[in-house]
Design a protein around this motif. Structure first.
Motif, mmCIF file in Angstrom:
data_model
loop_
_atom_site.group_PDB
_atom_site.id
_atom_site.type_symbol
_atom_site.label_atom_id
_atom_site.label_comp_id
_atom_site.label_asym_id
_atom_site.label_seq_id
_atom_site.Cartn_x
_atom_site.Cartn_y
_atom_site.Cartn_z
ATOM 1 N N LYS A 186 11.147 -4.994 6.567
ATOM 2 C CA LYS A 186 11.492 -3.609 6.187
ATOM 3 C C LYS A 186 12.259 -2.965 7.342
ATOM 4 O O LYS A 186 11.919 -3.226 8.505
ATOM 5 N N ASP A 210 0.816 -1.218 0.000
ATOM 6 C CA ASP A 210 0.000 0.000 0.000
ATOM 7 C C ASP A 210 0.850 1.269 0.000
ATOM 8 O O ASP A 210 0.315 2.357 -0.216
ATOM 9 N N SER A 211 2.152 1.166 0.235
ATOM 10 C CA SER A 211 3.004 2.356 0.143
ATOM 11 C C SER A 211 3.328 2.595 -1.329
ATOM 12 O O SER A 211 3.988 1.767 -1.977
ATOM 13 N N MET A 249 0.174 -5.588 6.100
ATOM 14 C CA MET A 249 -0.814 -4.600 6.562
ATOM 15 C C MET A 249 -1.355 -3.859 5.346
ATOM 16 O O MET A 249 -0.756 -2.898 4.857
ATOM 17 N N LEU A 250 -2.482 -4.363 4.836
ATOM 18 C CA LEU A 250 -3.069 -3.810 3.610
ATOM 19 C C LEU A 250 -4.488 -3.339 3.883
ATOM 20 O O LEU A 250 -5.177 -3.928 4.724
ATOM 21 N N PRO A 251 -4.939 -2.336 3.161
ATOM 22 C CA PRO A 251 -6.350 -1.942 3.306
ATOM 23 C C PRO A 251 -7.260 -2.970 2.632
ATOM 24 O O PRO A 251 -6.833 -3.696 1.739
ATOM 25 N N ASP A 286 2.718 -7.458 1.082
ATOM 26 C CA ASP A 286 2.776 -6.749 2.363
ATOM 27 C C ASP A 286 1.693 -7.355 3.260
ATOM 28 O O ASP A 286 0.711 -7.918 2.761
ATOM 29 N N ARG A 314 5.255 4.690 -2.686
ATOM 30 C CA ARG A 314 6.691 4.862 -2.938
ATOM 31 C C ARG A 314 7.383 3.502 -3.046
ATOM 32 O O ARG A 314 8.186 3.273 -3.956
ATOM 33 N N LEU A 315 7.053 2.627 -2.102
ATOM 34 C CA LEU A 315 7.699 1.302 -2.157
ATOM 35 C C LEU A 315 7.279 0.553 -3.411
ATOM 36 O O LEU A 315 8.095 -0.110 -4.052
ATOM 37 N N ALA A 322 6.914 -4.802 7.947
ATOM 38 C CA ALA A 322 7.655 -4.183 9.056
ATOM 39 C C ALA A 322 7.583 -5.058 10.316
ATOM 40 O O ALA A 322 8.316 -4.831 11.272
ATOM 41 N N LYS A 323 6.715 -6.065 10.315
ATOM 42 C CA LYS A 323 6.575 -6.925 11.502
ATOM 43 C C LYS A 323 7.760 -7.877 11.562
ATOM 44 O O LYS A 323 7.901 -8.739 10.679
#
Lengths: 474, 225
Positions: free
Chosen positions: B101, B8-9, B53-55, B51, B11-12, B80-81
């Motif tokens: 990450k 969801d980032s 953590m996604l919406p 990822d 930029r990434l 990030a986890k």
């Protein structure tokens, strides 16, 4: 003694012994009393028989009982003793069975029976009854007819005794029985009581076992209410409460760690990715490097904001944030803060309303109050639905000003209120919107504590979020 | 090789996409879980970078859903986890790799390439076709010991054909796996690339290593000595 089992065993066994001792003692004496009463009744029957059957021929010389007077149940087979005295204490008759010994003279009143235990020579134990009566020699020949002239009457004192061997034997048997039963009970009670105590304590052992099986990695286990006896239910209820609190605390910790990791690592990951990709690009083939720098700046600003918030939070919590108290007009602060968000609010067609009294002067730190209001309004504008009104009001109640901010919040649930002030908590679990980090309301709470303001969040209706600040008035 | 990035980032998404493209890998991107699941089910990717953590739909739910359906696409979790518990859960749910990450882009690309090789059951990073060697780790092609330079896209195309040696690979498949959405239906970019490759690798006077099957596609032919 630190063992419940040991203590219970000791107390129960001692209790049993004492109880048995008391009961045995009472029982023995009841039996003895009964037997002696019976013996005494028999003695009294004997006395009555003697009185009816005795002959009196010559008060000075002779007094004897009928033979049948000695053939009386239940003393038929017992050794019997008697001794008779006249009113002057002179022995006028005695049994041969006495031999050299004498019974003591006990002057009982008429119609009185005195019972005494005696020991004769050769350790012969007897129980005696002492009584007296007036024996008159009737004269039938003389006139006037006076069957019992006074001068022919004599007061006699008599002691009758019978061997109490029978009674003593029965008491002895009773004592032996009690002692034997006592020993048997003692031995068996140790095993029985031990078994009962162990079985009684078994639920405690189960609780201990179940508790030891609970791991910090999984605190979802609970003690079922129906599985344990009533007496242990307060313990299991408390344990369940404790596990619930621990579970929540661990969950909170895990969530915080996960959220903090995301907030801190994601911008760094973006920065690193940006830099590494940028370094790999042939500069000659790059049209415009500005997007890279723009992204770098954006990330830097985001991290700066987050770092500032975290440092401020740390300082506020430690009480190191300086507080400059001055008079502040709350309405002025509200209006100034709203202006900063007006443009953003307009884009989403959000308006605000403010209801307040004329005088809303408080004494506090202006910059911190402004920071609190900024956070609240920022959240309201960001998270309200489009085309809505953010309602703000201030009212004075006694010594406090109550500031209320209310906005529609479709995605918020009443269960979320438990977490709303926790660091990094956000309703959006994906945390996609990078303009908010989840520290805002945590900071608000911390600021409020510093300024002695009470902050609370409610959902007075579904989809309506309300924040209330209670600010001490001047 | 075609990879899906579910992150969801923005930029990434952008920079990982750039890095993978530089490595000659076609990339699709999405920022929400529901679209990510939809794409994973309907397009055959070589690797999915996921990822957590996604919406709309979180990464673990997507992972479980794919594995329950029997989807065997290699999945690399990027998150990030970082706790051991999170890693264990991710791997137990069916992920093939787990990267925390922030990460080194080089490492991410290397892991993706390793997963791609695994999807073709290749343990050795070198593909040998006669005297023709493709070093997939170093992305170097050589023939009879002589190094051959190829642009990244062409290299990827050749690698793809080598992974499917002696099999006909259709043009559509090449477009999907090497060029993803950048190819116009009417363009001849694939033909052009094949032509470039042939010029570089074929020996003059010898039949081309890449055989054209009219109406069907191309095949890298392995001739047994």
């Amino acid at each position: 003694m630190k063992s419940i089992q040991g203590k219970l065993l000791f107390q129960l066994i001692v209790g049993l012994f004492v109880m048995y001792g008391v009961v045995g003692f009472i029982f023995y004496h009841v039996v003895a009393h009964f037997l002696l009463n019976q013996f005494d009744e028999d003695l009294v029957t004997w006395v009555d028989t003697i009185s009816e059957m005795s002959d009196f021929e010559d008060e000075e010389t002779d007094f004897h009982f009928h033979d049948t007077a000695f053939d009386i149940q239940p003393f038929q087979n017992d050794i019997k003793y008697y001794q008779v005295w006249n009113k002057d204490g002179k022995i006028i008759a005695r049994s041969l069975s006495l031999k050299e010994a004498d019974l003591p003279l006990v002057k009982a009143d008429l119609r009185e029976h005195k019972f005494i235990d005696l020991e004769l020579p050769q350790e012969i134990k007897v129980r005696a009854v002492a009584f007296s009566y007036i024996n008159c020699r009737p004269i039938f020949e003389e006139e006037p007819f006076n069957i019992f002239p006074k001068e022919n009457c004599n007061r006699l004192f008599i002691v009758l005794a019978a061997s109490r061997e029978r009674v003593d034997d029965m008491l002895g048997i009773t004592l032996i029985f009690l002692a034997g039963t006592g020993v048997l009970l003692s031995v068996s009670s140790v095993f029985i009581v031990r078994g009962v105590v162990v079985s009684g304590l078994f639920p405690l052992n189960r609780i201990a076992e179940k508790t030891s099986s609970i791991d910090a990695a999984d605190l979802s286990q609970r003690f079922p209410a129906t599985e344990f006896p009533e007496e242990l239910q307060p313990i299991t209820e408390r344990l369940n409460d404790l596990l619930e609190r621990l579970d929540k605390a661990f969950l909170r910790e895990r969530r915080f760690t996960s959220d903090a990791a995301h907030e801190l690592r994601t911008p760094i990951a973006e920065l690193r990715a940006l830099a590494e990709v940028g370094l790999g690009i042939d500069v000659n083939q790059l049209d415009d490097p500005r997007p890279y720098f723009k992204d770098t700046l954006d990330i830097a600003l985001q991290m700066q904001c987050l770092t500032d918030s975290l440092l401020t939070l740390a300082r506020t919590d430690a009480g190191n944030l300086p507080v400059n108290v001055e008079e502040i007009n709350l309405i002025t602060v509200l209006n100034e803060t709203w202006k900063k968000f007006e443009k953003e609010a307009k884009k989403r067609n959000i308006v605000h309303s403010l209801v307040c009294p004329d005088n809303t002067i408080i004494k506090s730190d202006k910059s911190i109050i402004a920071a609190i209001i900024t956070n609240l309004i920022s959240n309201a504008v960001s998270y309200s639905s489009e085309n809505c009104t953010i309602t703000m009001s201030i009212k004075r109640v006694q010594d406090n000003h109550y500031f209320l901010l209310s906005n529609p919040a479709k995605n918020l649930d009443i269960k979320d209120l438990e977490y709303i002030f926790q660091p990094f908590w956000r309703k959006d679990s994906a945390r996609s919107d990078q303009s908010h980090s989840g520290i805002g309301l945590t900071l608000v709470k911390s600021y409020c504590q510093l300024l002695n303001i009470s902050a609370s969040a409610e959902m007075p209706a579904p989809d309506i979020f309300e924040m209330t600040l209670r600010i001490p008035a001047i | 090789m075609r990879v899906l990035i579910v992150e969801d980032s923005i930029r990434l998404q952008t920079y990982i996409g750039k890095a993978l493209k530089q490595a000659g890998i076609a990339v699709d991107k999405t920022g929400d879980g529901e679209e990510g699941l939809y794409l994973s089910k309907n397009i055959k990717y070589d690797v999915i970078i996921l990822d957590l953590m996604l919406p709309k739909l979180d990464g673990l739910s997507i992972l479980r859903s794919l594995r329950n359906m029997g989807n065997k696409t290699h999945i690399l979790i990027l998150t990030a986890k970082d706790t051991t518990e999170d890693r264990v859960i991710g791997l137990q749910q069916g992920a093939d790799d787990y990267l925390v990450k922030p990460f080194a882009m080089e490492e991410l690309v290397a892991r993706v390439q390793a997963l791609i090789r695994r999807s073709y059951n290749i343990k050795n990073s070198k593909l040998e076709i006669g005297d023709f060697v493709i070093d997939t780790a170093r992305r170097i092609i050589s023939r009879s010991g002589k190094k051959i330079e190829l642009p990244p896209r062409e290299y990827s195309l050749l690698e793809y054909l080598a992974l499917h040696k002696n099999q006909v690979v259709s043009r559509t498949e090449i477009e999907m796996h090497i060029y993803n959405d950048e190819v116009d239906l009417m363009s001849n970019v694939v033909n052009s690339a094949i032509c470039t490759i042939r010029k570089k690798i074929d020996e003059p006077g010898s039949p081309s290593l890449i055989e054209t099957r009219r109406g069907m596609g191309y095949m890298l032919k392995v001739v047994n000595p």
